[in-house]
Design an enzyme around this catalytic site. Structure first.
Site: not given
Ligand SMILES: *Cc1c(COP(=O)(O)O)cnc(C)c1O
Length: 422
Positions: A139, A216, A219, A242, A380
Site C-alpha cells: 500500500h 503492515d 488487512q 478496517k 493505493c
Molecule cells: C488500508 C491500508 C493501509 C492504510 O490504512 P490507513 O487507515 O489509511 O492509514 C495500509 N496498508 C494496507 C495493507 C491497507 O490495507
C-alpha cells in the site's frame, strides 16, 4: 445455490457458539439499507469496514455520559475515562498477544504508525546508503514514508518481487536481505491480492542477519489471528476502521527495547516528563510517542470492536470468510470472462479482477446499480498495478457479515455488465 444464511442456519442454530451470519448481520445497522432501491451488498470492507452496534453504542455512551479529557484532571470524569482509555491499551495488547500494554502506541491510523517508525527509528538508526526492503505489493502507506526518508537521508528502497499468483518470492527476498538492508517493512496481507505473506519465515530470515521487521497488519488483523510474540515481529501496525472500529485510530506495537531507544515523534502535551525553556525531558513509551489529546472516543470504539470480534471468535470469522472466498472464486471463474489477480494458496477474502474487454469503472458502475459496493481503481497500490500490467481493478473485499447470497447478486450484476458493455 448453497446460501450461506441457510447453511449457517443448518449448521448453526442448534450448535452452541456456531457462526450465525444472519444474527451477525443484525448487529450492523447499515446492512439494512437500500441503495438504488436494492439491498446494500457491502463488498468494500477492505477500504473500511462497517460498524456493529456495539461500537456505535460504546462511542455514543462516552459522548453522552462520560466525556472529558484524559490524563489531566483530578476530577471523577477524568479519572474514570482515563481508566477506560488506558484499559483499551490492555485490550489491544491482549488481542495482539503483546507482552505489555506499554508496547501499544495509539496513532491515527496505519499510515501514521508507519510514518512514526520512519521518522523516529528511521531517522535515528538508518544512515545514508542503508537499505529498507519492502515488497512489490505494498500500500502507498508503506512506500511513501520510506521515500520521504530516502529523499531526506539517502536510504535505498529495495523491492522484493512477487510471482504472477501474487506470492512473495522467498529466494529473491532472502537474497535482498544481504548487503546494505537494515530494515524490512512489509505488508502482512495484501489489500489488493489478499496474499498472506509467510511472516514467520520472513522474520526468521531477517533476524538471522540481525535485521528488524515491521509488518503492515492493516488487512491481516482483520482476516487472521495475530500473535506478535509468536511472530517475533519487531513492529506491527494496524488501523482501527478496517477492524470494524472507528476512523482516526490506529496502533503501533513495538518491541520494548526498540521503543525505549527511539526519540519522540511529535512534540506537545502528554509526551513530556518535564518542560522548561532550557530543557524538556520526555515520557517513557508509549506516552513519548503520543503528543496531544489522544483519540479518546475512537479508542473506546476500537476497544468495543476488538471485544466484538473476540466474542465471536477470530477462528470462526476466518472459517466463514474462507468459505465465502472459495464460493466467490468458483462463481467468478464460472463466468468465463474474469481475470482474477491474486491466486496465492494462502489468501484472504479479497478478490481483485477485471472483466475481459470491459473497463473496471463500467463494471463497478453496473455493480453499484445493483446495490453492490466495490472498490475500483488502483487501491493505493500504483506500483502493484504496474507489476500486474493493468490501470486498475475491481476489488470485492469480503467481511464476516457477507453471505453467498450476496455473492450471487454480484455475479448476476457481472452478467448484466457483460450484456451492457461486452
Ligand atoms: C488500508 C491500508 C493501509 C492504510 O490504512 P490507513 O487507515 O489509511 O492509514 C495500509 N496498508 C494496507 C495493507 C491497507 O490495507
Amino acid at each position: 445455490m448453497n446460501d450461506m444464511n441457510q447453511s449457517a442456519n443448518l449448521a448453526g442454530h442448534n450448535v452452541e457458539g456456531a457462526f450465525d451470519v444472519a444474527r451477525i448481520r443484525q448487529d450492523f445497522p447499515i446492512l439494512g439499507r437500500q441503495i438504488h432501491g436494492k439491498p446494500l451488498v457491502y463488498f468494500d470492507s477492505g477500504a473500511s469496514a462497517q460498524k456493529p452496534r456495539a461500537v456505535i453504542d460504546a462511542m455514543t455512551a462516552v459522548l453522552e455520559n462520560e466525556y472529558t479529557n484524559v490524563h489531566r484532571g483530578a476530577h471523577y470524569l477524568s479519572q474514570t475515562l482515563t481508566d477506560r482509555y488506558e484499559g483499551v491499551r490492555g485490550t489491544i495488547a491482549r488481542f495482539l498477544n503483546a507482552p505489555s500494554e506499554e508496547q501499544i502506541i495509539i496513532t491515527r491510523n496505519t499510515t501514521e504508525a508507519i510514518n512514526l517508525v520512519a521518522a523516529t527509528y528511521g531517522r535515528r538508526f538508518l544512515n545514508k546508503g542503508d537499505g529498507v526492503l519492502i515488497s512489490d505489493m505494498e500500500h502507498h502507506a508503506n512506500i511513501v514514508p520510506w521515500q520521504l526518508l530516502r529523499d531526506e537521508i539517502g536510504i535505498e528502497l529495495k523491492i522484493a518481487p512477487i510471482d504472477d499468483r501474487g506470492v512473495l518470492d522467498l529466494d529473491a527476498y532472502a537474497a535482498l536481505l544481504d548487503g546494505n538492508t537494515k530494515l524490512v517493512a512489509m505488508t502482512h496481507c495484501s489489500n489488493v491480492l489478499g496474499t498472506h505473506v509467510p511472516a514467520k519465515e520472513i522474520i526468521g530470515l531477517a533476524h538471522e542477519r540481525g535485521i528488524p521487521v515491521l509488518l503492515d497488519g492493516s488487512q491481516s488483523v482483520v482476516h487472521s489471528r495475530i500473535d506478535v510474540q509468536d511472530l517475533d515481529v519487531d513492529f506491527f501496525v494496524f488501523t482501527g476502521h478496517k477492524l470494524y472500529g472507528p476512523t482516526a485510530i490506529g496502533v503501533l506495537y513495538g518491541k520494548a527495547e526498540l521503543l525505549a531507544k527511539m526519540p519522540p515523534y511529535q512534540g506537545g502535551g502528554d509526551m513530556i516528563a518535564s518542560v522548561t525553556y532550557e530543557k524538556t525531558t520526555y515520557e517513557e513509551p508509549p506516552y513519548r510517542f503520543e503528543a496531544g489529546t489522544p483519540p479518546i472516543v475512537e479508542a473506546i470504539g476500537l476497544g468495543a470492536a476488538i471485544d466484538y470480534v473476540t466474542a465471536i471468535g477470530m477462528d470462526k470469522i476466518m472459517a466463514h470468510e474462507k468459505a465465502l472466498l472459495a464460493y466467490a472464486t468458483e462463481q467468478l471463474a464460472a463466468l468465463g470472462d474474469i481475470r482474477l489477480f491474486g491466486t496465492a494458496p494462502e489468501k484472504a477474502a479479497i478478490l481483485s479482477f477485471v472483466q475481459e474487454g470491459i473497463h473496471p469503472f463500467d463494471t463497478a458502475a453496473t455493480l453499484d446499480r445493483a446495490g453492490v459496493a466495490v472498490r475500483v481503481g488502483q487501491h493505493c497500490a500504483e506500483p502493484l498495478m504496474a507489476r500486474l500490467g493493468v490501470d486498475g481493478t475491481v476489488r470485492a473485499s469480503l467481511a464476516m457479515y457477507n453471505t453467498t447470497a450476496e455473492i450471487d447478486v454480484m455475479i448476476e450484476a457481472l452478467e448484466r455488465a457483460r450484456t451492457l458493455f461486452g
